[in-house]
Motif scaffolding. Structure first.
Motif, PDB file in Angstrom:
ATOM      1  N   LEU A   1       1.425  -1.063   0.296  1.00  0.00           N
ATOM      2  CA  LEU A   1       0.207  -0.019   0.081  1.00  0.00           C
ATOM      3  C   LEU A   1       0.796   1.426  -0.141  1.00  0.00           C
ATOM      4  CD1 LEU A   1      -2.980   1.005   0.354  1.00  0.00           C
ATOM      5  CD2 LEU A   1      -2.763   1.340   2.533  1.00  0.00           C
ATOM      6  N   GLY A   2       1.636   1.393   0.348  1.00  0.00           N
ATOM      7  CA  GLY A   2       3.123   2.690   0.833  1.00  0.00           C
ATOM      8  C   GLY A   2       3.376   2.555  -0.011  1.00  0.00           C
TER       9      GLY A   2
ATOM     10  N   THR B   1       2.358   1.691  -3.591  1.00  0.00           N
ATOM     11  CA  THR B   1       1.161   2.084  -4.514  1.00  0.00           C
ATOM     12  C   THR B   1       1.235   3.739  -4.192  1.00  0.00           C
ATOM     13  OG1 THR B   1      -0.058   0.076  -4.289  1.00  0.00           O
ATOM     14  CG2 THR B   1      -0.965   1.831  -5.339  1.00  0.00           C
ATOM     15  N   CYS B   2       0.817   4.373  -3.086  1.00  0.00           N
ATOM     16  CA  CYS B   2       0.405   5.418  -2.476  1.00  0.00           C
ATOM     17  C   CYS B   2       1.959   6.763  -3.107  1.00  0.00           C
ATOM     18  CB  CYS B   2       0.286   5.698  -1.215  1.00  0.00           C
ATOM     19  SG  CYS B   2      -1.323   4.674  -0.868  1.00  0.00           S
ATOM     20  N   LEU B   3       2.570   5.909  -2.697  1.00  0.00           N
ATOM     21  CA  LEU B   3       3.932   7.137  -3.501  1.00  0.00           C
ATOM     22  C   LEU B   3       4.196   6.880  -5.257  1.00  0.00           C
ATOM     23  CD1 LEU B   3       6.920   5.813  -1.166  1.00  0.00           C
ATOM     24  CD2 LEU B   3       5.765   8.294  -1.403  1.00  0.00           C
ATOM     25  N   SER B   4       3.552   5.969  -6.058  1.00  0.00           N
ATOM     26  CA  SER B   4       4.292   5.440  -7.113  1.00  0.00           C
ATOM     27  C   SER B   4       2.805   6.383  -7.400  1.00  0.00           C
ATOM     28  CB  SER B   4       3.833   4.321  -7.498  1.00  0.00           C
ATOM     29  OG  SER B   4       1.466   4.114  -7.515  1.00  0.00           O
ATOM     30  N   TYR B   5       1.519   6.508  -7.101  1.00  0.00           N
ATOM     31  CA  TYR B   5       0.451   7.420  -7.913  1.00  0.00           C
ATOM     32  C   TYR B   5       1.449   8.658  -7.691  1.00  0.00           C
ATOM     33  CZ  TYR B   5      -2.885   4.552  -8.188  1.00  0.00           C
ATOM     34  OH  TYR B   5      -4.043   3.242  -9.594  1.00  0.00           O
ATOM     35  N   ARG B   6       2.214   8.758  -6.123  1.00  0.00           N
ATOM     36  CA  ARG B   6       2.503  10.644  -5.780  1.00  0.00           C
ATOM     37  C   ARG B   6       3.938  10.748  -7.356  1.00  0.00           C
ATOM     38  NH1 ARG B   6       2.207  14.175  -1.850  1.00  0.00           N
ATOM     39  NH2 ARG B   6       3.832  15.708  -2.308  1.00  0.00           N
TER      40      ARG B   6
ATOM     41  N   PRO C   1      -1.270   3.784 -12.503  1.00  0.00           N
ATOM     42  CA  PRO C   1      -1.234   5.256 -12.178  1.00  0.00           C
ATOM     43  C   PRO C   1      -1.642   6.263 -12.794  1.00  0.00           C
ATOM     44  CG  PRO C   1       0.463   4.085 -11.230  1.00  0.00           C
ATOM     45  CD  PRO C   1       0.038   3.913 -11.617  1.00  0.00           C
TER      46      PRO C   1
END
Length: 168
Positions: free
Chosen positions: A18-19, A21-26, A74
């Protein structure tokens, strides 16, 4: 906590995936903003990213898929979501079942991959999980959401008819 299991079903896999994934979207959002998203060949990037993602589903290892997914999904989501005009026409029935698909997809996917996933392979496994998630989403809309929306309308009508109580 990396992996919470109950019998053969993974209930949670936080925070690593999850971490990331969040970084890749950012990172994808920042990159698209820096490249001036309005100047990109949006359809070509979405089509290429989607094809690359589908090919990654049949990749040799989960790490190959995860790496490609962190770049392509993303891009797909952000480019389609930020399109200034109708990029896709979404059928009404898909909008109706979308919340149910969102709610049930994780459990359905885990059940599919834990039970028959190894025999089906990644592409058929994802296809089966999406199909069953749509079925559960449709059932949820018909049996839970639509009746709840009808009750909401009835309750709001009832509340509007009530006269306020005046205390003296």
């Amino acid at each position: 906590l990396r992996d919470l299991r109950w019998r053969a079903v993974t209930l949670a896999f936080f925070p690593d995936r999850l971490g990331l994934t969040c970084l890749s979207y950012r990172f994808a959002g920042s990159t698209l903003a820096a490249l001036r998203i309005d100047r990109l060949p949006r359809r070509a990037v979405v089509v290429f990213s989607t094809l690359l993602w589908v090919v990654a589903l049949t990749g040799p290892t989960r790490q190959v898929y995860d790496t490609i997914e962190m770049v392509t999904l993303p891009l797909i989501v952000l480019l389609v979501g930020s399109a200034p005009h109708r990029f896709l026409r979404v059928p009404r029935w898909l909008g109706d079942i979308s919340y149910g698909v969102y709610v049930y997809h994780f459990f359905v996917a885990e059940a599919v991959f834990s039970s028959v996933g190894p025999r089906l392979g990644p592409l058929l496994g994802v296809t089966a999980a999406v199909l069953f998630s749509c079925i559960f989403g449709w059932l949820s809309f018909r049996l839970v959401e639509r009746p709840a929306m009808a009750q909401k309308a009835w309750l709001l009508g009832l509340l509007r008819r009530r006269r306020p109580i005046v205390v003296t």
